[in-house]
Design a protein around this motif. Structure first.
Motif, PDB file in Angstrom:
ATOM      1  N   CYS A  37     -10.720  54.160  11.731  1.00 34.05           N
ATOM      2  CA  CYS A  37     -11.912  54.628  11.025  1.00 34.05           C
ATOM      3  C   CYS A  37     -12.821  53.437  10.771  1.00 34.05           C
ATOM      4  O   CYS A  37     -12.407  52.451  10.145  1.00 34.05           O
ATOM      5  CB  CYS A  37     -11.541  55.291   9.695  1.00 34.05           C
ATOM      6  SG  CYS A  37     -12.979  55.818   8.718  1.00 34.05           S
ATOM      7  N   VAL A  38     -14.042  53.512  11.273  1.00 30.64           N
ATOM      8  CA  VAL A  38     -15.048  52.468  11.054  1.00 30.64           C
ATOM      9  C   VAL A  38     -16.004  52.967   9.977  1.00 30.64           C
ATOM     10  O   VAL A  38     -16.591  54.046  10.111  1.00 30.64           O
ATOM     11  CB  VAL A  38     -15.815  52.149  12.350  1.00 30.64           C
ATOM     12  CG1 VAL A  38     -16.880  51.086  12.091  1.00 30.64           C
ATOM     13  CG2 VAL A  38     -14.848  51.688  13.439  1.00 30.64           C
ATOM     14  N   VAL A  39     -16.161  52.192   8.914  1.00 24.91           N
ATOM     15  CA  VAL A  39     -17.064  52.542   7.818  1.00 24.91           C
ATOM     16  C   VAL A  39     -18.309  51.670   7.953  1.00 24.91           C
ATOM     17  O   VAL A  39     -18.239  50.443   7.813  1.00 24.91           O
ATOM     18  CB  VAL A  39     -16.401  52.317   6.448  1.00 24.91           C
ATOM     19  CG1 VAL A  39     -17.318  52.801   5.330  1.00 24.91           C
ATOM     20  CG2 VAL A  39     -15.053  53.033   6.375  1.00 24.91           C
ATOM     21  N   LEU A  79     -18.456  37.016   6.416  1.00 22.91           N
ATOM     22  CA  LEU A  79     -17.293  37.477   5.665  1.00 22.91           C
ATOM     23  C   LEU A  79     -16.473  38.344   6.610  1.00 22.91           C
ATOM     24  O   LEU A  79     -16.759  39.522   6.808  1.00 22.91           O
ATOM     25  CB  LEU A  79     -17.742  38.269   4.443  1.00 22.91           C
ATOM     26  CG  LEU A  79     -16.682  38.673   3.427  1.00 22.91           C
ATOM     27  CD1 LEU A  79     -16.063  37.449   2.775  1.00 22.91           C
ATOM     28  CD2 LEU A  79     -17.285  39.576   2.366  1.00 22.91           C
ATOM     29  N   LEU A  80     -15.464  37.766   7.229  1.00 24.12           N
ATOM     30  CA  LEU A  80     -14.747  38.416   8.323  1.00 24.12           C
ATOM     31  C   LEU A  80     -13.265  38.091   8.196  1.00 24.12           C
ATOM     32  O   LEU A  80     -12.835  36.951   8.415  1.00 24.12           O
ATOM     33  CB  LEU A  80     -15.298  37.919   9.666  1.00 24.12           C
ATOM     34  CG  LEU A  80     -14.688  38.492  10.936  1.00 24.12           C
ATOM     35  CD1 LEU A  80     -14.838  40.007  10.977  1.00 24.12           C
ATOM     36  CD2 LEU A  80     -15.354  37.865  12.157  1.00 24.12           C
ATOM     37  N   HIS A  81     -12.459  39.100   7.824  1.00 22.58           N
ATOM     38  CA  HIS A  81     -11.039  38.848   7.612  1.00 22.58           C
ATOM     39  C   HIS A  81     -10.272  40.160   7.514  1.00 22.58           C
ATOM     40  O   HIS A  81     -10.867  41.239   7.414  1.00 22.58           O
ATOM     41  CB  HIS A  81     -10.824  38.044   6.323  1.00 22.58           C
ATOM     42  CG  HIS A  81     -11.137  38.808   5.078  1.00 22.58           C
ATOM     43  ND1 HIS A  81     -12.430  39.129   4.710  1.00 22.58           N
ATOM     44  CD2 HIS A  81     -10.332  39.341   4.114  1.00 22.58           C
ATOM     45  CE1 HIS A  81     -12.415  39.805   3.578  1.00 22.58           C
ATOM     46  NE2 HIS A  81     -11.158  39.950   3.197  1.00 22.58           N
ATOM     47  N   GLY A 121      -4.005  46.056   8.241  1.00 25.97           N
ATOM     48  CA  GLY A 121      -4.690  47.088   8.983  1.00 25.97           C
ATOM     49  C   GLY A 121      -6.075  47.419   8.463  1.00 25.97           C
ATOM     50  O   GLY A 121      -6.682  48.386   8.928  1.00 25.97           O
ATOM     51  N   VAL A 122      -6.612  46.639   7.519  1.00 20.29           N
ATOM     52  CA  VAL A 122      -7.954  46.866   6.967  1.00 20.29           C
ATOM     53  C   VAL A 122      -8.778  45.617   7.224  1.00 20.29           C
ATOM     54  O   VAL A 122      -8.419  44.514   6.789  1.00 20.29           O
ATOM     55  CB  VAL A 122      -7.904  47.179   5.462  1.00 20.29           C
ATOM     56  CG1 VAL A 122      -9.309  47.465   4.938  1.00 20.29           C
ATOM     57  CG2 VAL A 122      -6.991  48.366   5.188  1.00 20.29           C
ATOM     58  N   TRP A 123      -9.914  45.789   7.903  1.00 17.42           N
ATOM     59  CA  TRP A 123     -10.736  44.668   8.348  1.00 17.42           C
ATOM     60  C   TRP A 123     -12.097  44.750   7.680  1.00 17.42           C
ATOM     61  O   TRP A 123     -12.672  45.820   7.539  1.00 17.42           O
ATOM     62  CB  TRP A 123     -10.886  44.685   9.877  1.00 17.42           C
ATOM     63  CG  TRP A 123      -9.590  44.919  10.562  1.00 17.42           C
ATOM     64  CD1 TRP A 123      -9.046  46.122  10.924  1.00 17.42           C
ATOM     65  CD2 TRP A 123      -8.637  43.930  10.944  1.00 17.42           C
ATOM     66  NE1 TRP A 123      -7.822  45.945  11.510  1.00 17.42           N
ATOM     67  CE2 TRP A 123      -7.538  44.607  11.535  1.00 17.42           C
ATOM     68  CE3 TRP A 123      -8.600  42.549  10.854  1.00 17.42           C
ATOM     69  CZ2 TRP A 123      -6.426  43.937  12.033  1.00 17.42           C
ATOM     70  CZ3 TRP A 123      -7.484  41.881  11.348  1.00 17.42           C
ATOM     71  CH2 TRP A 123      -6.427  42.568  11.924  1.00 17.42           C
ATOM     72  N   TYR A 124     -12.617  43.596   7.296  1.00 17.71           N
ATOM     73  CA  TYR A 124     -13.915  43.517   6.628  1.00 17.71           C
ATOM     74  C   TYR A 124     -14.836  42.611   7.434  1.00 17.71           C
ATOM     75  O   TYR A 124     -14.426  41.538   7.877  1.00 17.71           O
ATOM     76  CB  TYR A 124     -13.758  42.968   5.211  1.00 17.71           C
ATOM     77  CG  TYR A 124     -12.879  43.814   4.326  1.00 17.71           C
ATOM     78  CD1 TYR A 124     -13.387  44.949   3.687  1.00 17.71           C
ATOM     79  CD2 TYR A 124     -11.539  43.490   4.130  1.00 17.71           C
ATOM     80  CE1 TYR A 124     -12.586  45.728   2.870  1.00 17.71           C
ATOM     81  CE2 TYR A 124     -10.731  44.271   3.316  1.00 17.71           C
ATOM     82  CZ  TYR A 124     -11.255  45.385   2.698  1.00 17.71           C
ATOM     83  OH  TYR A 124     -10.456  46.162   1.898  1.00 17.71           O
ATOM     84  N   ALA A 125     -16.085  43.048   7.606  1.00 13.10           N
ATOM     85  CA  ALA A 125     -17.049  42.275   8.389  1.00 13.10           C
ATOM     86  C   ALA A 125     -18.420  42.374   7.743  1.00 13.10           C
ATOM     87  O   ALA A 125     -18.923  43.477   7.521  1.00 13.10           O
ATOM     88  CB  ALA A 125     -17.110  42.770   9.829  1.00 13.10           C
ATOM     89  N   ALA A 139     -11.989  49.638   9.487  1.00  7.64           N
ATOM     90  CA  ALA A 139     -12.906  48.497   9.578  1.00  7.64           C
ATOM     91  C   ALA A 139     -14.137  48.802   8.746  1.00  7.64           C
ATOM     92  O   ALA A 139     -14.792  49.826   8.953  1.00  7.64           O
ATOM     93  CB  ALA A 139     -13.295  48.227  11.032  1.00  7.64           C
ATOM     94  N   VAL A 140     -14.442  47.940   7.784  1.00  7.51           N
ATOM     95  CA  VAL A 140     -15.591  48.096   6.893  1.00  7.51           C
ATOM     96  C   VAL A 140     -16.655  47.106   7.338  1.00  7.51           C
ATOM     97  O   VAL A 140     -16.429  45.892   7.302  1.00  7.51           O
ATOM     98  CB  VAL A 140     -15.188  47.845   5.425  1.00  7.51           C
ATOM     99  CG1 VAL A 140     -16.381  48.065   4.504  1.00  7.51           C
ATOM    100  CG2 VAL A 140     -14.027  48.749   5.024  1.00  7.51           C
TER     101      VAL A 140
END
Length: 507
Positions: free
Chosen positions: A33-35, A341-343, A348-352, A233-234
């Motif tokens: 799921c891409v937010v 801000l990428l980590h 299983g949860v990615w922030y960009a 992925a947020v």
């Protein structure tokens, strides 16, 4: 996980909408799921769908997701807003070199994808420029970039800059290779169409998201539907805002943007021009229109105030005069401290989140690293883990940015005070005011800065010294101040002396 890469039939979404309108909360299952529907989210969603993943994209909608207009185009280019020297100091030479190489590869892949999608690109170019007081730092930046990633930058001297830009306000510059301007709205539309073709399912989110991201399967709830996914992925500031402060408190920097009409302009360079460092301005020309954005010390709330700030910054470089500013407005741009801000947060949860606005190269980098981590078990995203906390937030962050902004401005003032005065040119025969020659732009800068800070050189130097200490000691001073307010008037240590060095106590 689904192994089929064929596009999902449109009938699936139609059946889902019928169930949502006539039943309980709708359940949507997927692999990823891409937010957020910004460039990074669309690129990684489409790429994962083409690799056989079942992808759902939650696109932000409604008033809270509306982004104020930004007068500058986006730019696909390598590099980071943080200087290479600071990058090496933070993570070491080898990791900094690998990050710069990854950034260059992502920019080239982004340009190739943009061309395949048929999106108009150009004019070419991205110049990082410095005024006289920061020229030496830019020289060192160029030398280090050439050592780490050769042939990705070109140094431009003062005379060549004056010929390219029609102003002598800048003493040195670095051109980034490759670099192309792109209209972000056109790119987003093309990426969305490509993602739909690849099989990505789109759903609009108009309210806040309630999330549970702790387990193997992640849950994202809206008012009428629940998404269950194995990976999340947020991407983008709007998506971060919908997830609330429990996910991340984003520091923001105040900027103003707008445009000027300069009928007599004849600037041959059409790429983006950015001032070196984290405080400054950015602009580009479209014919006789100058699109400009400038960072401020404090947020600007009105269009009149934004126009006034733009004129002050624009007059340091070009004769913008006192005419009307097109589309002037202020906005608070997410500012994670000069690095994306990428980590990976929870497993299983990615922030960009890319810093600033229009940093399309960093958005392609974010998508590339997250896709690699999900589909190829590539762990190079960990190179950006040291920057995961972002910058300072709250009043401490605002005060630190205020002090840093004026530190840069006063440093420029002190340097210009040492320069010899330059006489202004004669008026043109037809009464029009031409673009400044190399002899007049410096005078414009001196007059503008002199009006903004009319103190004597001694007073400006004292203010500069004070500002340089504010940014490094704000947190400690705030803690001591709270301690003094809580201390009783008769609070003495065992020896009968006032306890001036008592550590701060929790409430």
């Amino acid at each position: 996980m689904s192994q089929s890469s064929a596009p999902r039939p449109q009938a699936h979404d139609a059946m889902g909408s019928e169930r949502a309108s006539s039943g309980p909360k709708r359940i949507i299952d997927c692999d990823v799921c891409v937010v957020g529907g910004d460039v990074a989210g669309l690129v990684l969603a489409g790429d994962l769908a083409r690799r056989g993943r079942d992808v759902v994209l939650l696109a932000m909608a409604g008033p809270s997701a509306a982004v104020p207009s930004w007068s500058l185009d986006g730019v696909i280019a390598a590099g980071f807003p943080l200087s290479t020297r600071e990058l090496v100091a933070r993570i070491g030479r080898d990791d900094a070199q690998e990050l710069l190489i990854l950034s260059a590869q992502a920019a080239e892949a982004g340009l190739s994808l943009t061309e395949r999608l048929g999106v108009d690109i150009g004019p070419r170019g991205r110049l990082t420029v410095a005024r006289a007081h920061a020229a030496e730092d830019l020289h060192r930046e160029q030398d280090l970039r050439q050592e780490l990633v050769p042939d990705t930058t070109v140094f431009v001297g003062a005379e060549d800059l004056a010929a390219l830009l029609g102003t002598d306000a800048f003493a040195a510059g670095i051109g980034v290779v490759p670099a192309e301007r792109v209209r972000t709205t056109s790119l987003v539309a093309a990426l969305e169409e490509a993602a739909r073709t690849a099989g990505v399912r789109f759903f609009s989110v108009e309210s806040a998201l309630s999330v549970d991201l702790k387990g193997v399967r992640k849950y994202l709830d809206t008012s009428n539907q629940r998404v269950r996914a194995f990976q999340v992925a947020v991407c983008g500031a709007a998506a971060f805002a919908r997830l609330g402060s429990g996910v991340a408190r984003l520091p923001r920097a105040p900027w103003v943007s707008g445009g000027f009409r300069l009928p007599n302009s004849n600037v041959p360079y059409g790429g983006l021009v950015e001032e070196f460092g984290l405080s400054g301005l950015a602009y580009h020309f479209d014919g006789d229109r100058l699109a400009l954005a400038a960072q401020c010390a404090l947020p600007v709330m009105t269009r009149v105030g934004a126009a006034r700030v733009l004129r002050r910054h624009g007059a340091e470089v070009y004769p913008v005069g006192t005419g009307l500013v097109e589309g002037a407005r202020g906005r608070n741009v997410p500012d994670p401290g000069g690095m994306p801000l990428l980590h990976e947060g929870e497993r299983g949860v990615w922030y960009a989140l890319a810093p600033g606005a229009g940093s399309l190269g960093l958005e392609f980098l974010a998508a590339r690293l997250i896709v690699g981590a999900i589909a190829e078990r590539d762990d190079r995203i960990a190179l950006l883990q040291p920057f995961a906390t972002g910058g300072l937030t709250g009043w401490t962050g605002r005060a630190a940015r205020f002090a840093s902004f004026w530190h840069v401005r006063l440093a420029a003032r002190l340097h210009l005070d040492k320069a010899a005065p330059v006489s202004a040119p004669a008026q043109a025969a037809d009464g029009s005011q031409p673009l400044p020659t190399p002899a007049t732009a410096g005078a414009l800068v001196r007059r503008s800065l002199a009006s903004a800070a009319s103190a004597s050189r001694h007073a400006a130097r004292a203010a500069l010294h004070a500002a340089s200490g504010w940014a490094s000691g704000l947190a400690e001073r705030a803690a001591l101040e709270r301690t003094r307010r809580r201390r009783r008037p008769d609070g003495l240590d065992p020896h009968g002396e006032p306890d001036e060095e008592a550590p701060p106590q929790r409430r």
